[in-house]
Design a protein around this motif. Structure first.
Motif, mmCIF file in Angstrom:
data_model
loop_
_atom_site.group_PDB
_atom_site.id
_atom_site.type_symbol
_atom_site.label_atom_id
_atom_site.label_comp_id
_atom_site.label_asym_id
_atom_site.label_seq_id
_atom_site.Cartn_x
_atom_site.Cartn_y
_atom_site.Cartn_z
ATOM 1 N N LEU A 211 0.814 -1.214 0.000
ATOM 2 C CA LEU A 211 0.000 0.000 0.000
ATOM 3 C C LEU A 211 0.849 1.267 0.000
ATOM 4 C CD1 LEU A 211 -2.768 1.429 0.310
ATOM 5 C CD2 LEU A 211 -2.601 0.988 2.780
ATOM 6 N N ALA A 212 0.698 2.070 -1.051
ATOM 7 C CA ALA A 212 1.435 3.332 -1.166
ATOM 8 C C ALA A 212 0.580 4.504 -0.674
ATOM 9 C CB ALA A 212 1.855 3.566 -2.615
ATOM 10 N N ALA B 187 0.071 11.950 -2.060
ATOM 11 C CA ALA B 187 1.130 12.923 -2.327
ATOM 12 C C ALA B 187 1.585 13.672 -1.084
ATOM 13 C CB ALA B 187 0.661 13.924 -3.386
ATOM 14 N N GLY B 188 0.646 13.979 -0.176
ATOM 15 C CA GLY B 188 0.998 14.860 0.932
ATOM 16 C C GLY B 188 1.081 14.231 2.304
ATOM 17 N N ALA B 189 0.559 13.009 2.464
ATOM 18 C CA ALA B 189 0.542 12.377 3.785
ATOM 19 C C ALA B 189 1.040 10.944 3.689
ATOM 20 C CB ALA B 189 -0.867 12.394 4.369
ATOM 21 N N GLY B 190 2.101 10.638 4.438
ATOM 22 C CA GLY B 190 2.661 9.299 4.442
ATOM 23 C C GLY B 190 1.997 8.407 5.468
ATOM 24 N N HIS B 191 2.548 7.232 5.666
ATOM 25 C CA HIS B 191 1.953 6.256 6.578
ATOM 26 C C HIS B 191 2.015 6.717 8.023
ATOM 27 C CE1 HIS B 191 1.296 2.984 3.652
ATOM 28 N NE2 HIS B 191 2.347 3.507 3.032
ATOM 29 N N GLN B 192 2.938 7.611 8.352
ATOM 30 C CA GLN B 192 3.034 8.100 9.728
ATOM 31 C C GLN B 192 1.933 9.089 10.083
ATOM 32 O OE1 GLN B 192 6.927 9.671 10.586
ATOM 33 N NE2 GLN B 192 7.996 7.799 10.005
ATOM 34 N N GLY C 132 -2.961 1.834 -3.422
ATOM 35 C CA GLY C 132 -2.489 3.169 -3.084
ATOM 36 C C GLY C 132 -3.625 4.119 -2.780
ATOM 37 N N LYS C 133 -3.315 5.075 -1.934
ATOM 38 C CA LYS C 133 -4.249 6.153 -1.613
ATOM 39 C C LYS C 133 -3.956 7.317 -2.552
ATOM 40 C CE LYS C 133 -7.163 8.605 0.943
ATOM 41 N NZ LYS C 133 -7.344 9.673 -0.074
ATOM 42 N N ARG D 69 -2.661 5.927 -8.263
ATOM 43 C CA ARG D 69 -2.322 6.230 -9.655
ATOM 44 C C ARG D 69 -1.023 5.522 -10.039
ATOM 45 N NH1 ARG D 69 -0.692 11.612 -12.237
ATOM 46 N NH2 ARG D 69 -0.590 12.438 -10.116
ATOM 47 N N VAL D 70 -0.063 5.492 -9.113
ATOM 48 C CA VAL D 70 1.186 4.769 -9.370
ATOM 49 C C VAL D 70 0.898 3.269 -9.497
ATOM 50 C CG1 VAL D 70 3.502 4.246 -8.543
ATOM 51 C CG2 VAL D 70 2.532 6.513 -8.124
ATOM 52 N N ALA D 71 0.063 2.746 -8.601
ATOM 53 C CA ALA D 71 -0.240 1.316 -8.599
ATOM 54 C C ALA D 71 -0.838 0.849 -9.925
ATOM 55 C CB ALA D 71 -1.182 0.987 -7.446
ATOM 56 N N THR D 72 -1.631 1.697 -10.559
ATOM 57 C CA THR D 72 -2.252 1.301 -11.825
ATOM 58 C C THR D 72 -1.225 1.065 -12.923
ATOM 59 O OG1 THR D 72 -2.577 3.602 -12.589
ATOM 60 C CG2 THR D 72 -4.375 2.581 -11.324
ATOM 61 N N GLN D 73 -0.040 1.611 -12.752
ATOM 62 C CA GLN D 73 0.999 1.457 -13.770
ATOM 63 C C GLN D 73 1.825 0.179 -13.586
ATOM 64 O OE1 GLN D 73 0.786 4.065 -16.267
ATOM 65 N NE2 GLN D 73 -1.006 4.004 -14.935
ATOM 66 N N LEU D 74 1.453 -0.626 -12.605
ATOM 67 C CA LEU D 74 2.195 -1.862 -12.322
ATOM 68 C C LEU D 74 1.464 -3.114 -12.790
ATOM 69 C CD1 LEU D 74 3.693 0.223 -10.541
ATOM 70 C CD2 LEU D 74 3.882 -1.544 -8.792
ATOM 71 N N SER D 75 0.354 -2.956 -13.484
ATOM 72 C CA SER D 75 -0.491 -4.114 -13.801
ATOM 73 C C SER D 75 0.170 -5.111 -14.736
ATOM 74 C CB SER D 75 -1.827 -3.662 -14.389
ATOM 75 O OG SER D 75 -1.668 -3.134 -15.695
#
Length: 203
Positions: free
Chosen positions: A13-14, A17-22, A86-87, A92-98
């Protein structure tokens, strides 16, 4: 670690743009609930720029989009089978890994179909070549992709959109709905697991 957890395909899970996992409450609660309720591990994917931001405390914009895709690929390369998610921007990044051989499915939480209030600058091109089952979970009040616009688009046959009534881009609902954010995220976790089971990815 239980045998049921070991046998289940993990979700990588990614963040947005502005808020990370923390700092993202959504990412944290979703990960915890998915593990506790469904025995499926959620592996956080933190892009380099966000790791630097979290360590320094200084906000910085994400780098050029095309640099994030190989970063994500690098994090999953050792997995035999993986679900990428991804959130917002991360989706959007995840869609490029299909087209990666080990990617079995894609999940997007609050896909940024267009910049807020600018549907003419849509990002549908990121969805055109998706070659794996893809679930987009979208709030009906999401300013980056509202139902009246999204439902009028012709999406790739692999894509399914699930709407969360009254939720915004961060899946927060209106007070009159009398729902806690945790309740909404629990519902989302259940929707994800049910969808994965329908696509033969229960384990």
């Amino acid at each position: 670690m239980s045998s049921s957890l070991v046998s289940k395909i993990p979700i990588y899970l990614a963040h947005g743009a502005g808020a990370g996992h923390q700092s993202s409450g959504f990412l944290k609660v979703f990960s915890e609930m998915t593990l506790d309720k469904h025995g499926r591990s959620v592996v956080p994917v933190t892009f380099k720029y966000m790791a630097e931001q979290e360590s320094s405390g200084k906000k910085r914009p994400p780098p050029r989009f095309k640099t994030l895709v190989p970063e994500f690929i690098e994090t999953i390369k050792l997995e035999e089978s993986v679900i990428v998610a991804g959130k917002s921007m991360g989706g959007r990044v995840a869609t490029q890994l299909s087209h990666q051989e080990n990617v079995r499915a894609i999940i997007c939480f609050g896909f940024p179909f267009y910049p807020s209030g600018k549907p003419e600058k849509h990002r549908l091109s990121f969805l055109e070549d998706v070659a794996a089952p893809c679930l987009i979970i979208q709030g009906t009040r999401d300013s980056l992709g509202k139902p009246d616009w999204v439902n009028n688009q012709t999406l790739n046959e692999h894509i399914e959109v699930h709407w969360i009534e009254g939720a915004d881009h961060d899946f927060k609902t209106l007070k009159k709905q009398n729902l806690k954010t945790e309740d909404v995220i629990e519902n989302i976790s259940n929707v994800v697991e049910d969808w994965l089971q329908r696509h033969g990815l229960a384990s």
